[in-house]
Design a protein around this motif. Sequence first.
Motif, short mmCIF file in Angstrom:
data_model
loop_
_atom_site.label_atom_id
_atom_site.label_comp_id
_atom_site.label_asym_id
_atom_site.label_seq_id
_atom_site.Cartn_x
_atom_site.Cartn_y
_atom_site.Cartn_z
N GLN A 1 -54.91 -36.62 51.19
CA GLN A 1 -55.55 -35.62 50.52
C GLN A 1 -56.85 -36.23 50.21
OE1 GLN A 1 -53.24 -33.88 47.15
NE2 GLN A 1 -54.94 -32.22 46.94
N TYR A 2 -56.97 -37.80 49.85
CA TYR A 2 -58.28 -38.12 49.38
C TYR A 2 -58.79 -39.22 50.45
CZ TYR A 2 -56.81 -35.84 45.12
OH TYR A 2 -56.31 -35.02 44.46
N ARG A 3 -57.79 -40.06 51.37
CA ARG A 3 -58.47 -40.97 52.14
C ARG A 3 -58.12 -40.70 53.34
NH1 ARG A 3 -60.13 -41.71 47.72
NH2 ARG A 3 -60.29 -43.64 46.53
N THR A 4 -58.35 -39.69 53.96
CA THR A 4 -57.84 -39.14 55.37
C THR A 4 -58.60 -40.09 56.71
OG1 THR A 4 -57.56 -36.88 54.65
CG2 THR A 4 -57.42 -37.36 56.94
N LYS A 5 -59.80 -40.37 56.24
CA LYS A 5 -60.41 -41.20 57.27
C LYS A 5 -59.98 -42.65 57.35
CE LYS A 5 -64.76 -38.53 56.74
NZ LYS A 5 -66.22 -38.44 56.51
N ARG A 6 -59.19 -43.16 56.28
CA ARG A 6 -58.58 -44.38 56.36
C ARG A 6 -57.13 -44.37 56.71
NH1 ARG A 6 -60.22 -46.98 50.75
NH2 ARG A 6 -58.92 -48.78 51.80
N LYS A 7 -56.63 -43.34 57.16
CA LYS A 7 -55.22 -43.06 57.60
C LYS A 7 -54.69 -44.45 58.19
CE LYS A 7 -53.62 -40.31 60.35
NZ LYS A 7 -53.62 -39.19 61.11
N GLU A 8 -55.40 -44.52 59.17
CA GLU A 8 -54.90 -45.75 60.10
C GLU A 8 -54.41 -46.85 59.39
OE1 GLU A 8 -53.25 -45.07 62.87
OE2 GLU A 8 -53.89 -43.16 62.93
N GLU A 9 -55.80 -47.29 58.27
CA GLU A 9 -55.64 -48.61 57.69
C GLU A 9 -54.43 -48.64 56.89
OE1 GLU A 9 -58.38 -50.04 53.80
OE2 GLU A 9 -59.18 -49.06 55.28
N PHE A 10 -54.20 -47.23 56.25
CA PHE A 10 -52.88 -47.40 55.44
C PHE A 10 -51.60 -47.37 56.00
CE2 PHE A 10 -56.19 -45.57 52.42
CZ PHE A 10 -56.05 -46.39 51.44
N ILE A 11 -51.41 -47.02 57.09
CA ILE A 11 -50.25 -46.81 57.73
C ILE A 11 -50.09 -48.38 58.25
CG2 ILE A 11 -49.56 -46.38 60.28
CD1 ILE A 11 -50.57 -43.59 59.98
N GLN A 12 -51.04 -49.22 58.75
CA GLN A 12 -50.94 -50.59 58.95
C GLN A 12 -50.58 -51.17 57.70
OE1 GLN A 12 -50.65 -52.04 62.09
NE2 GLN A 12 -50.93 -49.84 62.83
N GLN A 13 -51.01 -50.83 56.59
CA GLN A 13 -50.64 -51.60 55.37
C GLN A 13 -49.30 -51.54 54.90
OE1 GLN A 13 -51.76 -50.67 50.72
NE2 GLN A 13 -53.51 -51.05 52.08
N TYR A 14 -48.56 -50.21 55.40
CA TYR A 14 -47.31 -49.87 55.30
C TYR A 14 -46.46 -50.78 56.16
CZ TYR A 14 -46.36 -45.71 52.35
OH TYR A 14 -46.24 -44.82 51.18
N VAL A 15 -46.81 -50.69 57.41
CA VAL A 15 -46.37 -51.52 58.32
C VAL A 15 -46.15 -53.00 57.99
CG1 VAL A 15 -46.10 -52.19 60.84
CG2 VAL A 15 -46.50 -49.71 60.19
N GLU A 16 -47.29 -53.58 57.67
CA GLU A 16 -47.28 -55.06 57.31
C GLU A 16 -46.44 -55.32 56.15
OE1 GLU A 16 -51.34 -55.96 57.01
OE2 GLU A 16 -52.11 -55.42 59.22
N ARG A 17 -46.59 -54.73 55.16
CA ARG A 17 -45.91 -54.96 53.91
C ARG A 17 -44.36 -54.64 54.10
NH1 ARG A 17 -49.53 -52.40 48.96
NH2 ARG A 17 -51.19 -53.58 49.22
N LEU A 18 -44.04 -53.63 54.52
CA LEU A 18 -42.66 -53.46 54.89
C LEU A 18 -42.19 -54.53 55.84
CD1 LEU A 18 -42.43 -49.57 55.18
CD2 LEU A 18 -41.88 -51.00 53.11
N GLY A 19 -42.73 -54.72 56.80
CA GLY A 19 -42.51 -56.13 57.82
C GLY A 19 -42.15 -57.38 57.09
N GLN A 20 -43.10 -57.67 56.15
CA GLN A 20 -43.03 -58.99 55.29
C GLN A 20 -41.81 -58.70 54.36
OE1 GLN A 20 -46.84 -58.99 53.38
NE2 GLN A 20 -47.82 -59.61 55.11
N ALA A 21 -41.37 -57.80 53.96
CA ALA A 21 -40.34 -57.69 53.11
C ALA A 21 -38.92 -57.85 53.92
CB ALA A 21 -40.31 -56.49 52.35
#
Length: 223
Positions: A203-223
């Motif tokens: 809703q508010y950061r669509t242009k940065r969507k790929e950045e947030f997807i990678q943030q998820y993948v990295e944080r979950l991967g580290q866990a």
Amino acid sequence: MTVADHILRFYQTLTPPDGLPADVGVMNPYKDEEAWRVTTAFYQKYYSDTNERIILFGINPGRFGGGITGVPFTDPIKMEEDCSIPNAFDKRAELSSRFVYEMIDAYGGPKAFYSKFYISALSPLGFVRDGKNLNYYDIEGWKPLFEHYALDRIREQLPFPCSRQIAFSIGQGQNLKFLQELNKKHGLFDAIETVPHPRWVMQYRTKRKEEFIQQYVERLGQA
């Protein structure tokens, strides 16, 4: 019992918290025949084992996603296209579901993701008011209504089994704060981490969507 057996039994016994205001409606898809069929097919497909998973806590299901299909952040379109589970629901997209399945695809697909993670919510049932989604923490007097309710639901899910080392809040505002308070008071997990809420991103950061997807993948991967 498999993890799927535990999850399905958990969903079958869900009831809303006592004392909700009269103008708050409850979404319980597990009482709907088609939703229960789809829910059962999903969990038997991805959770028919006894492996431990990391739990991610959303807020509560939405009326176009988990409130219909019974599976958090999974709308009827993603259920059919990404999870290959046909369903009779109207194929209306949910923004959060779109983000989550793009993230799951980046992680390696549903089979890889769901073998490591289990998505739930601090309130596994959803709420509506005047035909619109309602977060549990936007309900008047929510704290006394949900403190023991959320704690009991978390404790019921831990034996599925879910990791006690780490859990994630999906959302960095009130949902995170509430989960942290419960954890500090009751020692549920060794650590609480957080990822941005998909709805906020879309809703508010669509242009940065790929950045947030990678943030998820990295944080979950580290866990």
